[in-house]
Scaffold this active site. Structure first.
Site, PDB file in Angstrom:
ATOM      1  N   ASP A 191      34.346 103.599 141.320  1.00 45.12           N
ATOM      2  CA  ASP A 191      33.020 103.555 140.721  1.00 45.12           C
ATOM      3  C   ASP A 191      32.275 102.378 141.348  1.00 45.12           C
ATOM      4  O   ASP A 191      32.753 101.792 142.331  1.00 45.12           O
ATOM      5  CB  ASP A 191      33.105 103.467 139.193  1.00 45.12           C
ATOM      6  CG  ASP A 191      33.670 102.145 138.689  1.00 45.12           C
ATOM      7  OD1 ASP A 191      34.058 101.275 139.503  1.00 45.12           O
ATOM      8  OD2 ASP A 191      33.724 101.976 137.458  1.00 45.12           O
ATOM      9  N   HIS A 192      31.140 102.027 140.789  1.00 47.04           N
ATOM     10  CA  HIS A 192      30.326 100.932 141.344  1.00 47.04           C
ATOM     11  C   HIS A 192      31.067  99.601 141.350  1.00 47.04           C
ATOM     12  O   HIS A 192      30.928  98.821 142.276  1.00 47.04           O
ATOM     13  CB  HIS A 192      29.015 100.804 140.564  1.00 47.04           C
ATOM     14  CG  HIS A 192      29.213 100.591 139.097  1.00 47.04           C
ATOM     15  ND1 HIS A 192      29.551 101.631 138.248  1.00 47.04           N
ATOM     16  CD2 HIS A 192      29.160  99.474 138.341  1.00 47.04           C
ATOM     17  CE1 HIS A 192      29.678 101.153 137.027  1.00 47.04           C
ATOM     18  NE2 HIS A 192      29.454  99.846 137.044  1.00 47.04           N
ATOM     19  N   CYS A 242      38.326 100.833 139.811  1.00 51.14           N
ATOM     20  CA  CYS A 242      37.162 100.582 138.968  1.00 51.14           C
ATOM     21  C   CYS A 242      37.199  99.107 138.598  1.00 51.14           C
ATOM     22  O   CYS A 242      37.873  98.323 139.272  1.00 51.14           O
ATOM     23  CB  CYS A 242      37.131 101.501 137.748  1.00 51.14           C
ATOM     24  SG  CYS A 242      38.486 101.312 136.575  1.00 51.14           S
ATOM     25  N   GLY A 243      36.510  98.712 137.560  1.00 52.34           N
ATOM     26  CA  GLY A 243      36.490  97.307 137.191  1.00 52.34           C
ATOM     27  C   GLY A 243      37.851  96.788 136.775  1.00 52.34           C
ATOM     28  O   GLY A 243      38.292  95.727 137.228  1.00 52.34           O
ATOM     29  N   THR A 244      38.547  97.558 135.921  1.00 50.19           N
ATOM     30  CA  THR A 244      39.854  97.133 135.420  1.00 50.19           C
ATOM     31  C   THR A 244      41.009  98.016 135.863  1.00 50.19           C
ATOM     32  O   THR A 244      42.161  97.616 135.761  1.00 50.19           O
ATOM     33  CB  THR A 244      39.866  97.117 133.881  1.00 50.19           C
ATOM     34  OG1 THR A 244      39.680  98.464 133.414  1.00 50.19           O
ATOM     35  CG2 THR A 244      38.809  96.189 133.320  1.00 50.19           C
ATOM     36  N   GLY A 245      40.727  99.237 136.280  1.00 52.95           N
ATOM     37  CA  GLY A 245      41.767 100.214 136.594  1.00 52.95           C
ATOM     38  C   GLY A 245      42.137 101.060 135.394  1.00 52.95           C
ATOM     39  O   GLY A 245      42.732 102.124 135.539  1.00 52.95           O
ATOM     40  N   GLY A 283      40.130 102.613 132.985  1.00 52.97           N
ATOM     41  CA  GLY A 283      39.355 103.843 132.830  1.00 52.97           C
ATOM     42  C   GLY A 283      39.744 104.911 133.837  1.00 52.97           C
ATOM     43  O   GLY A 283      39.904 106.086 133.485  1.00 52.97           O
ATOM     44  N   MET A 284      39.920 104.502 135.089  1.00 47.43           N
ATOM     45  CA  MET A 284      40.333 105.451 136.124  1.00 47.43           C
ATOM     46  C   MET A 284      41.684 106.070 135.784  1.00 47.43           C
ATOM     47  O   MET A 284      41.883 107.272 135.949  1.00 47.43           O
ATOM     48  CB  MET A 284      40.400 104.774 137.491  1.00 47.43           C
ATOM     49  CG  MET A 284      39.069 104.500 138.119  1.00 47.43           C
ATOM     50  SD  MET A 284      38.221 106.019 138.619  1.00 47.43           S
ATOM     51  CE  MET A 284      37.039 105.333 139.778  1.00 47.43           C
ATOM     52  N   HIS A 304      60.260 105.063 140.378  1.00 47.55           N
ATOM     53  CA  HIS A 304      60.740 105.567 139.091  1.00 47.55           C
ATOM     54  C   HIS A 304      59.909 106.707 138.526  1.00 47.55           C
ATOM     55  O   HIS A 304      60.456 107.584 137.846  1.00 47.55           O
ATOM     56  CB  HIS A 304      60.760 104.442 138.059  1.00 47.55           C
ATOM     57  CG  HIS A 304      61.762 103.371 138.370  1.00 47.55           C
ATOM     58  ND1 HIS A 304      62.150 102.457 137.441  1.00 47.55           N
ATOM     59  CD2 HIS A 304      62.437 103.059 139.500  1.00 47.55           C
ATOM     60  CE1 HIS A 304      63.036 101.628 137.962  1.00 47.55           C
ATOM     61  NE2 HIS A 304      63.217 101.974 139.230  1.00 47.55           N
ATOM     62  N   ARG A 355      68.304 110.004 138.182  1.00 46.43           N
ATOM     63  CA  ARG A 355      68.054 109.905 136.739  1.00 46.43           C
ATOM     64  C   ARG A 355      66.562 109.911 136.429  1.00 46.43           C
ATOM     65  O   ARG A 355      66.142 110.342 135.350  1.00 46.43           O
ATOM     66  CB  ARG A 355      68.711 108.656 136.171  1.00 46.43           C
ATOM     67  CG  ARG A 355      68.152 107.350 136.691  1.00 46.43           C
ATOM     68  CD  ARG A 355      68.984 106.151 136.227  1.00 46.43           C
ATOM     69  NE  ARG A 355      68.668 104.973 137.002  1.00 46.43           N
ATOM     70  CZ  ARG A 355      67.937 103.964 136.552  1.00 46.43           C
ATOM     71  NH1 ARG A 355      67.463 103.981 135.326  1.00 46.43           N
ATOM     72  NH2 ARG A 355      67.703 102.928 137.326  1.00 46.43           N
ATOM     73  N   HIS A 356      65.747 109.468 137.375  1.00 49.39           N
ATOM     74  CA  HIS A 356      64.305 109.429 137.161  1.00 49.39           C
ATOM     75  C   HIS A 356      63.698 110.837 137.147  1.00 49.39           C
ATOM     76  O   HIS A 356      62.715 111.076 136.463  1.00 49.39           O
ATOM     77  CB  HIS A 356      63.626 108.569 138.224  1.00 49.39           C
ATOM     78  CG  HIS A 356      64.182 107.187 138.279  1.00 49.39           C
ATOM     79  ND1 HIS A 356      64.006 106.266 137.275  1.00 49.39           N
ATOM     80  CD2 HIS A 356      64.955 106.576 139.211  1.00 49.39           C
ATOM     81  CE1 HIS A 356      64.624 105.139 137.587  1.00 49.39           C
ATOM     82  NE2 HIS A 356      65.214 105.306 138.756  1.00 49.39           N
TER      83      HIS A 356
END
Length: 153
Positions: free
Chosen positions: A12-13, A70-73, A75-76, A103, A137-138
């Site tokens: 985003d912006h 994005c700003g924080t990650g 929302g994406m 994992h 196992r993963h």
């Protein structure tokens, strides 16, 4: 279908400037991969779910991987995980990037341009792109996640 060598990237912006920097460096340093920019193409305010959808849809359709900024990650990550077949993980360093791939077989990573600097972001992307899923196992745990998806109305 096998994974392609195209990595879809979106922001985003708030993530636009970091995305531009990342693409410039990753294209130069990882010539065996193709990076496709899914937008945004400006720092003008826009809605992150639009770009999460563009990247996530391509990742699932082409069975490849994606990077969202994005700003924080946060929302994406939330938006991308709404697309069936996506395993988006918010990461903040190379260790979290490696572990989400080993994992969880994460097919999209998300991070925040307001929280992660360019050098860390480059390290995150390079680490994640070279890391393989461990299986074993993963895989059983991923099968349980897939079952949860199938049972949703």
């Amino acid at each position: 279908m096998a994974e392609t060598n195209t990595i879809f990237v979106g922001s985003d912006h708030a993530g636009y400037s970091l995305k531009k920097t990342l693409l410039e460096i990753l294209k130069k340093d990882l010539p065996n991969l193709r990076f496709e920019d899914c937008g945004t193409d400006t720092e003008a305010s826009c809605d992150y779910p639009d770009f999460a959808k563009k990247v996530a849809t391509q990742v699932v359709h082409k069975q490849t991987r994606g990077i969202l900024i994005c700003g924080t990650g946060i929302g994406m990550s939330i938006a991308a995980n709404k697309i069936h077949g996506v395993r988006a993980a918010e990461v903040w360093d190379a260790t979290s990037a490696r572990l989400c791939r080993e994992h969880n077989n994460a097919n999209i990573i998300c991070f925040g341009a307001r929280l992660v600097g360019p050098e860390t972001a480059i390290d995150i992307c390079k680490t994640w792109l070279k890391t393989e899923f461990l299986g074993g196992r993963h895989q059983g745990r991923l099968d349980k996640i897939a079952e949860l998806e199938r049972k949703q109305p």
